[in-house]
Scaffold this motif. Structure first.
Motif, PDB file in Angstrom:
ATOM      1  N   GLY A 113       0.817  -1.218   0.000  1.00 22.38           N
ATOM      2  CA  GLY A 113       0.000   0.000   0.000  1.00 22.38           C
ATOM      3  C   GLY A 113       0.844   1.259   0.000  1.00 22.38           C
ATOM      4  O   GLY A 113       1.788   1.390  -0.786  1.00 22.38           O
ATOM      5  N   THR A 114       0.542   2.152   0.918  1.00 19.81           N
ATOM      6  CA  THR A 114       1.301   3.405   0.988  1.00 19.81           C
ATOM      7  C   THR A 114       2.183   3.457   2.246  1.00 19.81           C
ATOM      8  O   THR A 114       2.528   4.539   2.726  1.00 19.81           O
ATOM      9  CB  THR A 114       0.341   4.617   0.990  1.00 19.81           C
ATOM     10  OG1 THR A 114      -0.562   4.481   2.106  1.00 19.81           O
ATOM     11  CG2 THR A 114      -0.459   4.682  -0.297  1.00 19.81           C
ATOM     12  N   GLN A 115       2.563   2.313   2.769  1.00 19.19           N
ATOM     13  CA  GLN A 115       3.514   2.315   3.893  1.00 19.19           C
ATOM     14  C   GLN A 115       4.762   3.101   3.498  1.00 19.19           C
ATOM     15  O   GLN A 115       5.313   2.900   2.402  1.00 19.19           O
ATOM     16  CB  GLN A 115       3.927   0.870   4.230  1.00 19.19           C
ATOM     17  CG  GLN A 115       2.944   0.109   5.101  1.00 19.19           C
ATOM     18  CD  GLN A 115       3.476  -1.289   5.400  1.00 19.19           C
ATOM     19  OE1 GLN A 115       3.645  -2.097   4.477  1.00 19.19           O
ATOM     20  NE2 GLN A 115       3.725  -1.569   6.654  1.00 19.19           N
ATOM     21  N   ASP A 116       5.211   3.953   4.382  1.00 17.35           N
ATOM     22  CA  ASP A 116       6.349   4.823   4.090  1.00 17.35           C
ATOM     23  C   ASP A 116       7.626   4.200   4.662  1.00 17.35           C
ATOM     24  O   ASP A 116       7.794   4.124   5.878  1.00 17.35           O
ATOM     25  CB  ASP A 116       6.090   6.192   4.729  1.00 17.35           C
ATOM     26  CG  ASP A 116       7.210   7.183   4.463  1.00 17.35           C
ATOM     27  OD1 ASP A 116       8.354   6.739   4.193  1.00 17.35           O
ATOM     28  OD2 ASP A 116       6.948   8.390   4.536  1.00 17.35           O
ATOM     29  N   PRO A 117       8.531   3.734   3.799  1.00 16.64           N
ATOM     30  CA  PRO A 117       9.718   3.039   4.317  1.00 16.64           C
ATOM     31  C   PRO A 117      10.561   3.917   5.240  1.00 16.64           C
ATOM     32  O   PRO A 117      11.168   3.413   6.189  1.00 16.64           O
ATOM     33  CB  PRO A 117      10.500   2.649   3.059  1.00 16.64           C
ATOM     34  CG  PRO A 117       9.882   3.368   1.928  1.00 16.64           C
ATOM     35  CD  PRO A 117       8.499   3.766   2.335  1.00 16.64           C
ATOM     36  N   HIS A 118      10.603   5.209   4.964  1.00 20.04           N
ATOM     37  CA  HIS A 118      11.453   6.071   5.795  1.00 20.04           C
ATOM     38  C   HIS A 118      10.858   6.263   7.181  1.00 20.04           C
ATOM     39  O   HIS A 118      11.566   6.245   8.181  1.00 20.04           O
ATOM     40  CB  HIS A 118      11.688   7.395   5.074  1.00 20.04           C
ATOM     41  CG  HIS A 118      12.339   7.193   3.743  1.00 20.04           C
ATOM     42  ND1 HIS A 118      13.653   6.819   3.622  1.00 20.04           N
ATOM     43  CD2 HIS A 118      11.832   7.231   2.479  1.00 20.04           C
ATOM     44  CE1 HIS A 118      13.955   6.666   2.327  1.00 20.04           C
ATOM     45  NE2 HIS A 118      12.857   6.900   1.618  1.00 20.04           N
TER      46      HIS A 118
END
Lengths: 455, 455
Positions: free
Chosen positions: B334-339
């Motif tokens: 999905g839109t999980q933000d790696p940072h």
């Protein structure tokens, strides 16, 4: 017989004694690693030749593992057996050594001269203190003041698998009035000690297997069981929040510390802050209701000595590993039974396995703790000899390490054992840059001469 | 233009095409290990020469890491960019390989002929399917039916550090009407698929330090903090009892699976039992309220890819290690933000550190998940081409792996990407004994020819 002349001889011969020790230190006799099998033979051969040079009748004795060296020098008076081990610990991580571990060097340090090499303190340097004391005694007096048996092992650092069978097979030859063991340290850099309590040791290697092969963590991550996670969970569960070991029945046989011993230890003025500070720590990490000295001398422990699984090289690899393994050891006290604890540990690990995981166990050494009998008359003589040499009253102390030979001498040969040694806390045994103070070597030789004079 | 003649040419040229692939497979271009730096150059040089042999204008392009290879063939019609990577995964544990990983061999198996070598499936074999399709097309028809840019990377298996800067610096040259990416697999051994959902990837390496040096577990065991225990506790805490990841905020941006996609996946008849059974497992180990297909295609994960600490050689060493480290990766959806997750993970680890322990972090790749835009007209054409070649309706599928390039093409070049590949679940990519079915190689080449005919 002249003790003073012997001590003078020891002083004048120190450079030659050091060079003899260097010869032994140059042999990389790492017993746990099969790659060094020949080197263990070479070290045994060197000891045979060296003992012969002081007039002993010596033989290298075959075992299924590395050989024993047994030597005898006849004499009047009591029969003393001296035990040491010529094998050493592995040297990895090699990149943390400042020089070749097997190229010994005498180095100047702010605390005096040290002999830098693997095995310098544990145990080649200590072993040679007694040999050199005998050499000097014989050179000055022609004969030794008692009958002496030298008994050198090459498997101490790998669990001594051949030791008990060898002792049983050679009980008559090895039984003496007392065994002297030189594989321990001073209480601190000024105060010598005789170790009367030794922890036992149980070693277990466990391997958790999940998938039948290494997997791509993209293809299988989330769905397949990861054995590193399983192993981590098992390890994390081995201690509770107060630092106690959770293996069922683990504390069976762990005695309370007698009040008189506790009082004596209190009187030693152990510097807990310095003990931990020397290795970059400030907080005793074990059972939170115990002092650091209790933690290492009188309490049992569980430690992970090594862990590996998956990709551990440079960079990153998104592998989901098939296996993970750990080496776990327990230090034991009182009458804890290593075999019962092994069984309980294995059952405990199995009880934590999730579906699809298997575990295999590889047992290493299993030795109970030892409590020395100080009523043997050699004990007060040794206290005197050490106190005289160091100019400080020697103490009966504990030792967190495990030297099962002391218990074996009692159990299999009915012989008391006296452990005295000259190592220091900063000798870095089992670590990179191991050293032995030249002072330890020198005073060690002199201490044994002082004891020989009293026997 | 004649598709039939081109397909016939592909069939007759298959032995030569296989031999060309073997040449490339013999180059051990392991990108993550600096020891293979020169080999990565060699692989790039080989590709330059091979693309030149089919008439492309090619250059090897310097980067701070391994080089890019960019080639162009002019033509009428749309502009297509084809992406693949010439670097491969490490090969350890080498002792689990049945033969030299870089000595490719065509082997007969019960499921047909396979090409056995590291990189045969991931991604050299897949990369060459498109090159061979172009070669055959050109040989038969003289020119290609569209303008083609080849774009080959050498850092895909090590986080693609040079990729985004290179794409930004060469945006005009690399921007086409669509990017074709051949680094995925069939849905199953009969049904081809176009991947429309890819998980992102975040890699973190953590090192826990306790004592300032390795210690003797006898001298310090019980009193000194053991970093393996600390690391194990952290790893054990990364999942709760239901298999969910515990890092705070981890599930921010994780979408519910749309009902139509869930229905489509249900219709694929994925064999969960066989999927796990192939690797010796029976129980989906992830979030317990999800199917295995959801676990790998649409749910985020946290896996330990490697762990090490203390003594891991043969035998036993009673060391209390100074350090322990682990490589941990997260697959993202999905839109999980790696940072943000990296920050949250690091804060979480720090919050679990006991006194006297320090942690250091080394970040590896950080790429978000990708969702393809299937309204580009190339998508239905590719579905047709694949369906025709395999005689089975091709499907839009998910992929648990992380191929961040697809998202980069969209974000940095505004270009849609179409992922089609011919690998099979049992190709053992990232594992010992990697293989690529000769059928995959053959049908792959033919599939691209069928797509070229439609462009």
């Amino acid at each position: 017989m002249s003790l003073d002349a012997t001590l003078a001889r020891i002083d004048s011969d120190l450079p030659q004694a050091t060079e003899r020790l260097f010869e032994l230190l140059r042999i990389p006799s790492i017993s746990t690693d099969p790659a060094y099998k020949d080197d263990c033979q070479t070290a045994a051969d060197w000891l045979v030749a060296d003992l012969e040079s002081i007039g002993a009748t010596v033989s290298k004795r075959h075992t299924p593992g590395h050989p024993m060296v047994v030597g005898h020098i006849d004499g009047k008076g009591p029969h003393v057996l001296f035990y040491g081990h010529y094998d050493v610990q592995p040297v990895d991580p090699l990149d943390l050594w400042d020089r070749d571990p097997f190229d010994p060097e005498l180095q100047d340090t702010p605390n005096g001269k040290v002999i830098r090499a693997r095995g310098s303190s544990d145990d080649k340097g200590q072993l040679m203190t007694f040999v050199e004391a005998c050499r000097a005694w014989k050179a000055v007096n022609g004969t030794l003041p008692c009958k002496i048996t030298f008994f050198f092992e090459g498997e101490e650092e790998s669990g001594s698998p051949s030791l008990i069978p060898f002792m049983k097979d050679n009980a008559d030859e090895l039984t003496a009035d007392i065994a002297l063991i030189c594989d321990t340290g001073l209480f601190d850099s000024r105060v010598p000690g005789i170790v009367t309590m030794l922890r036992g040791l149980l070693g277990e290697e466990i391997t958790i297997t999940g998938p039948s092969k290494d997997l791509h963590s993209g293809m299988y991550g989330g769905a397949a069981m990861n054995p590193v996670r399983v192993l981590s969970k098992i390890i994390a569960s081995l201690h509770d929040d107060t630092g106690r070991v959770t293996v069922p029945g683990f504390y069976d046989g762990v005695p309370d510390l007698p009040e008189d011993v506790a009082a004596q230890w209190e009187g030693l003025g152990f510097d807990h802050t310095a003990f931990l500070g020397d290795v970059g720590l400030s907080h005793p990490a074990g059972e939170q209701d115990r002092t650091a000295l209790e933690m290492i001398w009188s309490r049992p422990t569980c430690e992970v000595n090594g862990i590996k699984g998956g990709y551990t090289g440079d960079g990153f690899k998104t592998v989901l590993p098939s296996k993970a393994s750990a080496k776990i050891s327990f230090r034991l006290v009182g009458t804890q039974d290593p075999h019962k604890i092994r069984e309980s540990f294995r059952a405990y690990v199995k009880s934590m396995l999730p579906p699809d995981c298997e575990v295999s166990f590889h047992g290493h050494g299993a030795s109970p703790a030892s409590q020395m009998q100080t009523d043997n008359p050699t004990f007060p003589k040794a206290l005197e000899a050490l106190s005289e040499e160091y100019g400080m009253a020697a103490a009966y102390i504990g030792c967190g390490g495990s030297i099962p030979i002391a218990g074996y001498f009692k159990n299999y040969l009915g012989m008391d054992a006296l452990l005295a040694g000259f190592g220091k806390d900063d000798d870095q045994i089992h670590s990179p840059n191991e050293k032995y103070d030249l002072e330890s070597f020198h005073k060690g030789i002199r201490s044994w001469a002082r004891l020989l004079a009293r026997l």
